[in-house]
Motif scaffolding. Structure first.
Motif, PDB file in Angstrom:
ATOM      1  N   VAL A  46       0.872  -1.181   0.000  1.00 39.88           N
ATOM      2  CA  VAL A  46       0.000   0.000   0.000  1.00 39.88           C
ATOM      3  C   VAL A  46       0.911   1.234   0.000  1.00 39.88           C
ATOM      4  O   VAL A  46       1.740   1.405   0.888  1.00 39.88           O
ATOM      5  N   ARG A  93      -4.180   9.457  -1.109  1.00 37.42           N
ATOM      6  CA  ARG A  93      -4.007  10.245   0.118  1.00 37.42           C
ATOM      7  C   ARG A  93      -3.058  11.403  -0.064  1.00 37.42           C
ATOM      8  O   ARG A  93      -2.837  12.173   0.864  1.00 37.42           O
ATOM      9  N   LYS A 153     -11.777  -5.994   1.195  1.00 39.82           N
ATOM     10  CA  LYS A 153     -10.612  -5.660   2.005  1.00 39.82           C
ATOM     11  C   LYS A 153     -11.096  -5.693   3.453  1.00 39.82           C
ATOM     12  O   LYS A 153     -12.203  -5.234   3.737  1.00 39.82           O
ATOM     13  N   PHE A 204     -10.403  -4.085   6.776  1.00 41.55           N
ATOM     14  CA  PHE A 204      -9.621  -2.932   7.242  1.00 41.55           C
ATOM     15  C   PHE A 204     -10.341  -2.221   8.374  1.00 41.55           C
ATOM     16  O   PHE A 204     -11.565  -2.033   8.295  1.00 41.55           O
ATOM     17  N   THR A 228      -5.813  -5.793   5.703  1.00 48.00           N
ATOM     18  CA  THR A 228      -4.820  -4.718   5.643  1.00 48.00           C
ATOM     19  C   THR A 228      -4.961  -3.876   6.901  1.00 48.00           C
ATOM     20  O   THR A 228      -6.083  -3.679   7.377  1.00 48.00           O
ATOM     21  N   GLY A 229      -3.840  -3.376   7.369  1.00 52.73           N
ATOM     22  CA  GLY A 229      -3.876  -2.532   8.565  1.00 52.73           C
ATOM     23  C   GLY A 229      -3.238  -3.270   9.719  1.00 52.73           C
ATOM     24  O   GLY A 229      -3.862  -4.153  10.303  1.00 52.73           O
ATOM     25  N   GLY A 230      -1.971  -2.939   9.984  1.00 56.92           N
ATOM     26  CA  GLY A 230      -1.268  -3.592  11.094  1.00 56.92           C
ATOM     27  C   GLY A 230      -0.633  -4.914  10.703  1.00 56.92           C
ATOM     28  O   GLY A 230      -0.229  -5.692  11.564  1.00 56.92           O
ATOM     29  N   ILE A 231      -0.544  -5.166   9.391  1.00 58.10           N
ATOM     30  CA  ILE A 231       0.063  -6.430   8.958  1.00 58.10           C
ATOM     31  C   ILE A 231       1.511  -6.182   8.530  1.00 58.10           C
ATOM     32  O   ILE A 231       1.823  -5.145   7.933  1.00 58.10           O
ATOM     33  N   GLY A 285      -0.345  -3.989   2.886  1.00 62.79           N
ATOM     34  CA  GLY A 285       0.283  -3.220   3.955  1.00 62.79           C
ATOM     35  C   GLY A 285       1.327  -2.257   3.464  1.00 62.79           C
ATOM     36  O   GLY A 285       1.796  -2.344   2.326  1.00 62.79           O
ATOM     37  N   SER A 286       1.660  -1.336   4.364  1.00 63.06           N
ATOM     38  CA  SER A 286       2.625  -0.305   4.006  1.00 63.06           C
ATOM     39  C   SER A 286       4.034  -0.673   4.460  1.00 63.06           C
ATOM     40  O   SER A 286       4.956   0.106   4.270  1.00 63.06           O
TER      41      SER A 286
HETATM   42  C1  3PG Z   1      -4.317   0.964   4.232  1.00 63.27           C
HETATM   43  O1  3PG Z   1      -4.943   1.927   3.882  1.00 63.27           O
HETATM   44  O2  3PG Z   1      -4.505  -0.134   3.715  1.00 63.27           O
HETATM   45  C2  3PG Z   1      -3.400   1.090   5.407  1.00 63.27           C
HETATM   46  O3  3PG Z   1      -2.983   2.370   5.648  1.00 63.27           O
HETATM   47  C3  3PG Z   1      -2.265   0.166   5.421  1.00 63.27           C
HETATM   48  O4  3PG Z   1      -2.140  -0.193   6.720  1.00 63.27           O
HETATM   49  P1  3PG Z   1      -0.716  -0.345   7.390  1.00 63.27           P
HETATM   50  O5  3PG Z   1      -0.042   0.995   7.228  1.00 63.27           O
HETATM   51  O6  3PG Z   1      -0.980  -0.672   8.832  1.00 63.27           O
HETATM   52  O7  3PG Z   1       0.011  -1.424   6.678  1.00 63.27           O
END
Ligand code: 3PG
Length: 224
Positions: free
Chosen positions: A31, A60, A144, A146, A172-175, A194-195
Motif C-alpha cells: 500500500v 491520500r 478488504k 480494514f 490490511t492494517g497492522g500487517i 500493507g505499508s
Molecule cells: C491501508 O490503507 O490499507 C493502510 O494504511 C495500510 O495499513 P498499514 O499501514 O498498517 O500497513
C-alpha cells in the motif's frame, strides 16, 4: 427502489473472477502513499522487480493521480489498485487514470452502487459482519478487511467464515512480515496488504535497492 434480486443480477460474476485473477498474482499487496512525484516510478519499479506485481496506490497525497498515470505507463504489466477511494467521484478519477481495481477503506451505499456499474472492479473495505452483509446483497464477494488488526484480526476473520464462508478477504492494517503468514494461512484470506514494504526512511533516502530486497523477501516467503 431496486430489489435485492436486481442488484445481485447487476454484478456479473466475472468481477469476482477478475479480482481473483489479480489477487492470486499477489499474496502481498504493498500500500503506497506517494509524497513526491519523482519517487513514483522508481518506487513502483523496485516493488515490481522484487516480485510484487500488484500495488495499491492511495489517493491520500496530492500527486497520487499523476503518480498512477506515470506508473501505469512505466509498468504496463503491473496491476494497479487505486486505494483510499471515498466517493464515486474519486472512483471515476480512478477509472480515468487506468485503475485495474479500486480499493475503499470502508463502504457507503453510494460506493457499493457505483461499483456495480463500473467497468473497474472494487474491493470494498469492511470491518464488520453488517458491512459485509450489505456488500453481499449488492453482489460483492471479495473484500478488504480494514483495519485488520484493530478490528479483531485473525479471530474476526475466522468468525466471518461462520455466517459467510464464501467471502474472501485481503486484510490490511497492522500487517507486517511477522504476522502476514498467519493471515495467509486462513482459508478466507486471498492476500494481505500493507505499508510495511515502503518504509518512509527508505523512500526518503531513495533506497530503491533496499525496497527491492524487502519486496523480494516478501515475494519469496509468501509465494503461493
Ligand atoms: C491501508 O490503507 O490499507 C493502510 O494504511 C495500510 O495499513 P498499514 O499501514 O498498517 O500497513
Amino acid at each position: 427502489m431496486t430489489s435485492d434480486k436486481t442488484i445481485d443480477k447487476q454484478l456479473p460474476s466475472t468481477r469476482t473472477t477478475e479480482l481473483d485473477s489479480i489477487c492470486l498474482k499477489a499474496e502481498v499487496i504493498p500500500v503506497l502513499a506517494i509524497q513526491r512525484i519523482e519517487d513514483a516510478v522508481p518506487l513502483a519499479r523496485a516493488l515490481y522487480e522484487g516480485g510484487l506485481t500488484v500495488l495499491e496506490i492511495t489517493l491520500r497525497t496530492e500527486c497520487a493521480l499523476e503518480a498512477i498515470r506515470r506508473i501505469n505507463e512505466a509498468l504496463p504489466h503491473a496491476s494497479i489498485g487505486v486505494g483510499t477511494v471515498l466517493t464515486p467521484a474519486q472512483y471515476r478519477q480512478a477509472e480515468e487514470v487506468g485503475a485495474d481495481f479500486v480499493v475503499t477503506p470502508g463502504t457507503t451505499e453510494a460506493l457499493y452502487r457505483y461499483g456495480v456499474t463500473s467497468p473497474v472492479p472494487m474491493l470494498p473495505g469492511v470491518a464488520t459482519v453488517s458491512e459485509l452483509m450489505t456488500g453481499w446483497q449488492y453482489g460483492y464477494r471479495r473484500f478488504k478487511f480494514f483495519p485488520a488488526e484493530a478490528s479483531g484480526g485473525i479471530k474476526a476473520l475466522k468468525s466471518f467464515a461462520g455466517p459467510i464462508p464464501e467471502a474472501r478477504f485481503c486484510p490490511t492494517g497492522g500487517i507486517g512480515i511477522n504476522n502476514a503468514e498467519d493471515y495467509l494461512a486462513l482459508k478466507n484470506v486471498m492476500c494481505v496488504g500493507g505499508s510495511w514494504l515502503t518504509p518512509k526512511s527508505l523512500v526518503d533516502a531513495e533506497d530503491w535497492d533496499a525496497i527491492r530486497s524487502l519486496a523480494r523477501e516478501a515475494a519469496e516467503r509468501f509465494h503461493h
